[in-house]
Design an enzyme around this catalytic site. Structure first.
Site, PDB file in Angstrom:
ATOM      1  CD  GLN A 146      48.851  32.014  46.218  1.00 17.36           C
ATOM      2  OE1 GLN A 146      49.544  32.383  44.921  1.00 17.36           O
ATOM      3  NE2 GLN A 146      49.570  32.566  47.165  1.00 17.36           N
ATOM      4  CG  PHE A 147      51.693  29.148  51.367  1.00 19.66           C
ATOM      5  CD1 PHE A 147      52.687  28.521  51.595  1.00 19.66           C
ATOM      6  CD2 PHE A 147      50.553  29.545  52.119  1.00 19.66           C
ATOM      7  CE1 PHE A 147      53.002  28.284  52.823  1.00 19.66           C
ATOM      8  CE2 PHE A 147      50.859  29.372  53.519  1.00 19.66           C
ATOM      9  CZ  PHE A 147      52.256  28.858  53.921  1.00 19.66           C
TER      10      PHE A 147
ATOM     11  N   GLY B 122      27.213  36.142  40.890  1.00 18.68           N
ATOM     12  CA  GLY B 122      28.675  36.502  41.555  1.00 18.68           C
ATOM     13  C   GLY B 122      29.138  37.765  41.046  1.00 18.68           C
TER      14      GLY B 122
ATOM     15  CB  ILE C 132      33.812  36.854  37.714  1.00 16.88           C
ATOM     16  CG1 ILE C 132      35.044  37.285  38.271  1.00 16.88           C
ATOM     17  CG2 ILE C 132      34.081  36.597  36.159  1.00 16.88           C
ATOM     18  CD1 ILE C 132      36.135  36.526  38.462  1.00 16.88           C
TER      19      ILE C 132
ATOM     20  CE1 TYR D 252      39.254  28.778  43.535  1.00 14.26           C
ATOM     21  CE2 TYR D 252      41.593  29.359  43.033  1.00 14.26           C
ATOM     22  CZ  TYR D 252      40.004  29.689  42.861  1.00 14.26           C
ATOM     23  OH  TYR D 252      39.674  30.890  42.164  1.00 14.26           O
TER      24      TYR D 252
END
Ligand code: NAD
Length: 246
Positions: free
Chosen positions: A147-148, A12, A14, A153
């Site tokens: 995070q909204f 991927g 990263i 996650y």
């Protein structure tokens, strides 16, 4: 003998940079990928082998304990015991909690968090027995601050660091370190695909006014897994341009 490093999600955005960096640093690097990425993985390997890097690929679904066990056994049979594990495989299934269903929840927990158990469990005993090991879990700034639209996650990514801190204590007296790297926003195909307005808004909120290059995440990982780093363990290293400080 070169140290052996296994990187999950290794082809991927990263993961690729981590593999390349570790190979340049002299490791034998095995990049894990899912079956659907077989053709891509072949090209990925050919490109790096042509550049003189010592890399191989290993197919496996790290959300499955059985498949992780099979994959690690095959890697060990071919290359020898694993000295370095980077848990980098990850997915997102973003939506508000009101729309969050069990499929989106479980998919993210399985790939991002259960995978860390599934793969680490296969290499842990050997690292303790040999008195050397380096494990790095790739989390996220959104596991640190929430995070909204990312309950799944953020929960998985925060869970990874809980795992890091607990396991670091079990490895500390045995030469095995366990750390977390928490990237902020990284310039990968995913973030490059955002529309300009969203991208600019994100960048405006980052004190460094830019996203990270994947190589900057790889540099942090390379330090943490090095033989030279024998004393940093249980840490959560933020690589986020100042986006979140704690
Ligand atoms: P990416 O989608 O390019 O790479 C993730 C890789 O994981 C892919 O190759 C994918 O096929 C693989 N993968 C997915 N499910 C898998 C499974 N079941 N088994 C094995 N491999 C599987 O994403 P990326 O941006 O390179 O992200 C790498 C890691 O960094 C992820 O854990 C992600 O959550 C984290 N991260 C990314 C960012 C960012 O801005 N890109 C920020 C913070 C954290």
């Amino acid at each position: 003998m070169a140290r052996i490093a296994l990187v999950t999600g290794g082809i991927g955005g990263i993961g690729s940079e981590i593999c390349t960096r570790l190979a340049k640093n002299g490791y034998t690097v095995i990049a894990n990928h899912i079956p659907q990425e077989a053709a891509q993985a072949e090209a990925w390997k050919a490109e790096r082998v042509a550049a003189g890097l010592n890399v191989d690929t290993a197919v496996g679904d790290v959300s499955s304990f059985e498949d992780s066990a099979r994959m690690v056994a095959e890697v060990v049979a071919k290359h020898g015991p694993i000295d370095v594990l980077v848990n980098c495989a990850g997915i997102t299934r973003d939506t508000t909690f009101k729309r969050m269903d069990a499929d989106k929840w479980n998919a993210v927990i399985d790939v991002n968090l259960n995978s860390v158990f599934n793969v680490t469990r296969q290499v842990w005993d050997g690292m303790l027995d040999r008195g050397f090991g380096r494990i790095v879990n790739i989390s996220s700034v959104n596991g640190q601050r929430g995070q909204f639209g990312q309950t799944n996650y953020s929960a998985a990514k925060a869970g990874m660091h809980g795992f890091t801190m607990a396991l670091a204590q079990e490895g500390a007296a045995k030469g095995v370190t366990v750390n977390t790297v928490s990237p902020g926003y990284v310039e990968t195909p995913m973030t490059l695909a955002m529309n300009d307005d969203v991208r600019n808004k994100i960048i405006g909120g980052i004190p460094m006014r830019r996203m990270a290059q994947p190589a900057e995440i790889a540099a942090a990982v390379a330090f943490l897994v090095s033989d030279e780093n024998g004393y940093v363990t249980g840490a959560n290293l933020p690589v986020n341009g100042g986006l979140f400080m704690h």
